[in-house]
Design an enzyme around this catalytic site. Structure first.
Site, mmCIF file in Angstrom:
data_model
loop_
_atom_site.group_PDB
_atom_site.id
_atom_site.type_symbol
_atom_site.label_atom_id
_atom_site.label_comp_id
_atom_site.label_asym_id
_atom_site.label_seq_id
_atom_site.Cartn_x
_atom_site.Cartn_y
_atom_site.Cartn_z
ATOM 1 N N SER A 202 -1.196 4.829 21.695
ATOM 2 C CA SER A 202 -2.633 4.681 21.452
ATOM 3 C C SER A 202 -3.129 3.308 21.898
ATOM 4 O O SER A 202 -2.434 2.299 21.740
ATOM 5 C CB SER A 202 -2.947 4.876 19.969
ATOM 6 N N ASN A 284 3.776 3.183 6.739
ATOM 7 C CA ASN A 284 3.439 3.553 5.358
ATOM 8 C C ASN A 284 2.036 3.097 4.997
ATOM 9 O O ASN A 284 1.274 3.828 4.352
ATOM 10 C CB ASN A 284 4.460 2.946 4.389
ATOM 11 N N GLU A 407 1.289 9.308 13.224
ATOM 12 C CA GLU A 407 1.752 8.463 12.112
ATOM 13 C C GLU A 407 2.485 9.277 11.049
ATOM 14 O O GLU A 407 2.343 9.046 9.845
ATOM 15 C CB GLU A 407 0.587 7.653 11.522
#
Length: 425
Positions: A202, A284, A407
């Site tokens: 990205s 996370n 993700e």
């Protein structure tokens, strides 16, 4: 028969014995003492209670999204190209360095402010929200958490002013199994030679600095993975043609090739062999950001659709006035509220420095599912016009799909949640 029952009872797990309370049965009811934060007025406050600073930032982002982003959304989607003035505006408004300290050119605001900004931007264009999210939760966070003082002085003023960062982890053969990556970094004296290729990166098209995950010692497996900071103009680093994607089209996704890329030893971020820990830690936190993106996307789609159902008249009354329609809209609204509470809770936990891995996975998983449901239902409620590109509803529908993939896929989130549940029970 009696002998059989006795045998069954002997082999029955203790916590399944009739009328016996398992020591884990009421684990979810346990409370935890919270620190005394009454002085700043946030003790026991509802999750949707914001500080004055957070409320001001939220209002500013809402205005920015409506005035600076909205006019370009359709064009950017069609051309698969981000409007330069929008990225410039994000930097100018301090939205690319929300949590960074003022000494580096940042705003010095809270982590929760990032979540609010991403949510508000995503209501108008999830692609623009992603640019903001990645810069704040990955690029800035990597430098502030693991960078040396020299790296911070060199890069933080740049990434707060005009330079995009890009996180290079995924490869053609390592998606969810990210740590099976093949990119190698070979030590040669006081520098390293990096060779490999990355996929699905990205912001690569416009990034000025890259975080490259490469293995310095394949014999150690994932414990050899190290993070390198590589400038765009470094010889041997090439950004390939961007992908022609279903959604989030304005935000570039490209392959990145590293062909004998020579970097000095001081380009290592953190410690050798610790890259896998850094990636896990950043993802996370980043998952909360993606949850905010999916939440904003779903809410934006919902906000554009419901007024139409109140205006559209069929059989002598508005579509909204049919009870069957009201029930569907109410169900989606309830899901949106639940998604918001999950996301805000995870964000507040992370901001307070408390464990939030399970909560982040729950928020990311649930918001992605809610976004999928919401956008699909909105197209149905709009009818034929919802299926056309004359209205933005179909774009929200296309944009939301990536939420179950990047993700950490939805299945990866569920596995993470299950792992924590196994430990708790």
């Amino acid at each position: 028969m009696c002998a059989l029952l006795c045998t069954l009872r002997r082999h029955m797990p203790a916590h399944l014995a009739p009328w016996r309370v398992s020591p884990c049965a009421f684990r979810s009811s346990k409370s935890e003492l919270k620190p005394n934060v009454a002085s700043d007025g946030l003790a026991c406050a509802p999750l949707q209670t914001f500080t004055e600073e957070e409320a001001m930032l939220k209002d500013m982002v809402t205005k920015f999204a409506q005035e600076r982003v909205a006019p370009f959304v359709q064009k950017m989607d069609e051309n698969a190209k981000m409007e330069e003035s929008i990225v410039q505006g994000l930097f100018e408004q301090g939205l690319m360095s929300i949590e960074l300290g003022e000494e580096y050119g940042g705003t010095g605001a809270s982590f929760f402010s990032i979540i609010l900004a991403v949510e508000e931007l995503a209501k108008v264009d999830p692609a623009v929200a992603l640019v903001c999210e990645l810069q704040n939760t990955l690029t800035n966070k990597l430098f502030t958490t693991y960078g040396t003082e020299e790296q911070k002085r060199t890069y933080l003023p740049r990434v707060s002013k005009d330079t995009l960062g890009s996180f290079c982890l995924s490869e053609a053969g390592s998606g969810s199994d990210a740590f099976s990556l093949k990119t190698r970094a070979e030590k040669k004296g006081d520098y390293y030679i990096i060779n490999g290729s990355k996929m699905w990166i990205s912001l690569a098209e416009d990034a000025g600095v890259f975080f490259v995950m490469a293995n310095t010692d394949p014999s150690l497996g994932y414990r050899g993975i190290t993070c390198f900071v590589v400038d765009r103009n470094t010889e041997g680093l090439q950004v390939g043609k961007k992908e022609d994607k279903l959604g989030i089209r304005a935000c570039s996704t490209c392959p990145v090739t590293l062909d004998n890329v020579k970097v000095p030893e001081n380009s290592i971020l953190g410690q050798v062999g610790q890259g896998y820990k850094y990636a896990i830690g950043m993802l996370n936190t980043g998952r909360i950001g993606i949850a905010a993106q999916m939440l904003g996307l779903a809410q934006g789609c919902f906000d554009r659709t419901v007024p139409y159902t109140k205006e559209r008249v069929q059989f002598g009354k508005s579509v909204f006035d049919f009870q069957g329609m009201q029930h569907q809209i109410a169900q989606v609204a309830t899901q949106l509220e639940a998604a918001r509470l999950l996301t805000y809770n995870a964000a507040r936990l992370a901001e307070a420095g408390r464990p939030a891995i399970k909560e982040a996975s729950m928020a990311k998983y649930f918001t992605a599912e809610v976004a999928t449901l919401t956008t699909s239902k909105c197209i149905e409620w709009m009818g034929g016009v919802g299926f056309t590109k004359n209205f933005p509803i179909e774009k929200y529908y296309r944009d939301c799909k990536i939420g179950t993939i990047y993700e950490g896929t939805s299945n990866i989130q569920l596995s993470t949640i299950a792992k924590f549940l196994a430990q708790e029970y």
